[in-house]
Scaffold this active site. Structure first.
Site, PDB file in Angstrom:
ATOM      1  N   GLU A   1      -0.864  -9.198  -0.921  1.00  0.00           N
ATOM      2  CA  GLU A   1      -2.296  -9.430  -0.728  1.00  0.00           C
ATOM      3  C   GLU A   1      -3.061  -9.327  -2.045  1.00  0.00           C
ATOM      4  O   GLU A   1      -3.996 -10.088  -2.304  1.00  0.00           O
ATOM      5  CB  GLU A   1      -2.832  -8.428   0.305  1.00  0.00           C
ATOM      6  CG  GLU A   1      -2.232  -8.699   1.686  1.00  0.00           C
ATOM      7  CD  GLU A   1      -2.522  -7.600   2.687  1.00  0.00           C
ATOM      8  OE1 GLU A   1      -2.254  -6.422   2.376  1.00  0.00           O
ATOM      9  OE2 GLU A   1      -3.018  -7.902   3.776  1.00  0.00           O
TER      10      GLU A   1
ATOM     11  N   GLU B   1       4.101  -5.265   7.186  1.00  0.00           N
ATOM     12  CA  GLU B   1       3.329  -4.209   7.861  1.00  0.00           C
ATOM     13  C   GLU B   1       3.756  -4.008   9.301  1.00  0.00           C
ATOM     14  O   GLU B   1       3.722  -2.898   9.836  1.00  0.00           O
ATOM     15  CB  GLU B   1       1.824  -4.530   7.808  1.00  0.00           C
ATOM     16  CG  GLU B   1       1.194  -4.400   6.441  1.00  0.00           C
ATOM     17  CD  GLU B   1       1.239  -5.673   5.611  1.00  0.00           C
ATOM     18  OE1 GLU B   1       2.018  -6.599   5.938  1.00  0.00           O
ATOM     19  OE2 GLU B   1       0.490  -5.743   4.622  1.00  0.00           O
TER      20      GLU B   1
ATOM     21  N   ALA C   1       0.866  -1.175   0.000  1.00  0.00           N
ATOM     22  CA  ALA C   1       0.000   0.000   0.000  1.00  0.00           C
ATOM     23  C   ALA C   1       0.904   1.226   0.000  1.00  0.00           C
ATOM     24  O   ALA C   1       2.048   1.164   0.446  1.00  0.00           O
ATOM     25  CB  ALA C   1      -0.873  -0.018   1.244  1.00  0.00           C
TER      26      ALA C   1
ATOM     27  N   GLY D   1       0.408  -4.986   0.819  1.00  0.00           N
ATOM     28  CA  GLY D   1      -0.750  -4.986  -0.077  1.00  0.00           C
ATOM     29  C   GLY D   1      -0.439  -5.613  -1.435  1.00  0.00           C
ATOM     30  O   GLY D   1      -1.339  -6.139  -2.094  1.00  0.00           O
TER      31      GLY D   1
END
Ligand code: CO8
Length: 258
Positions: free
Chosen positions: A112, A132, A66, A109
């Protein structure tokens, strides 16, 4: 399809190809990527010419997570009220198969997002991780759930708690990756696999994807019953008649997606 700021879009025969294109940020996933990717997938999903989709990044990064610069100033109330990251679930709602072609970093992300696809073909230089924890947060887009289902609790805990990366060979051994190829062959291999999928009966392909995905959600008895009902329903299609007739007649099937 319209031009996008963060994606390159093309079709190769009956395969839709989406390439994440934020090279300066190692394809970090910001809200524009989310909006555009959702839109591109919806468009390919609804396009009768497209039978399967490939999602790729660059050689250095599938996606490095992200966008930390975008997330850094967010506070709890905004994150909660805006349902931060909630929109990404739309990716997993795509009905046509998506192959993730992963080269380089697939972190946070990015890992993911790859796991939201139906399977991952990785280049030898691929690196997967959920770092993270090193930023004071935890995976927010499925890392604790899809990764655990893919590789089991021990390795998922190792990755999520330490934030370490695993290479392509470890990811394949663990069951996260379907195939490993050289970086030069990656896109070709993913496109070939997608073309093979797109050449099969569309209705059977969508049902196959649906059935496999339910394995994570249903009990074994429910899953087996669903699979059997879907299997039986395919005998109502012209493609089942054609597929089996072609086998008997020792020729290639000519599926009409009916
Ligand atoms: N966000 C924003 N920018 C990034 C990100 C990121 N995740 N990753 C890299 N960049 C930027 C860098 O800031 C740098 O920009 P600039 O040149 O302006 O400084 C540029 O990309 C190149 O990066 P590096 O110079 O750091 O390249 P290196 O080759 O030295 O290192 C790494 C590559 C190891 C991948 C390193 O960039 C790194 O550690 N990146 C962050 C990885 C990370 O922590 N990812 C997890 C993010 S948190 C997250 O994903 C939460 C998940 C919740 C769901 C998300 C849904 C989308």
């Amino acid at each position: 399809m319209q031009d996008f700021e963060t994606l390159l879009i093309e079709t190769r025969g009956d395969v839709g190809l989406i390439t994440l294109n934020r090279p300066k940020a190692l394809n970090a996933l910001n809200s524009t990527v989310m909006r555009e990717l959702t839109q591109a997938l919806r468009s390919f999903d609804g396009d009768p010419q497209v039978g399967a989709i490939v999602l790729a990044g660059s050689e250095k990064a599938f996606a490095a997570g992200a966008d930390i610069k975008e997330m850094q100033p967010v506070n709890f109330v905004d994150a909660y009220l805006d349902d931060l990251l909630g929109g990404w679930e739309a990716i997993a709602a795509t009905r046509k198969p998506i192959i993730a072609a992963v080269s380089g970093y697939a972190l946070g992300g990015g890992c993911e997002l790859a796991m939201m696809c139906d399977f991952i073909i990785a280049a030898e230089n691929a690196k997967f991780g959920q770092p993270e924890i090193t930023l004071g947060v935890i995976p927010g887009m499925g890392g604790s759930q899809r990764l655990t289902r893919a590789v089991g609790k021990a390795k998922a805990m190792d990755l999520v708690l330490t934030g370490r990366m695993m290479d392509a060979a470890e990811a394949e051994r663990a069951g996260l990756v379907a195939r490993i190829v050289s970086a030069e062959r990656l896109l070709e291999e993913a496109l070939e696999a997608a073309a093979k999928i797109a050449s099969s009966s569309r209705v059977a392909v969508l049902m196959a994807k649906d059935a496999v995905n339910r394995a994570d959600e249903l009990t074994l008895a429910e899953g087996l019953r669903l699979e059997r009902r879907l299997f039986q329903s395919l005998f109502a299609t012209a493609d089942q008649k054609e597929g089996m007739a072609a086998f008997m007649e020792k020729r290639k099937p000519d599926f009409t997606n009916r």
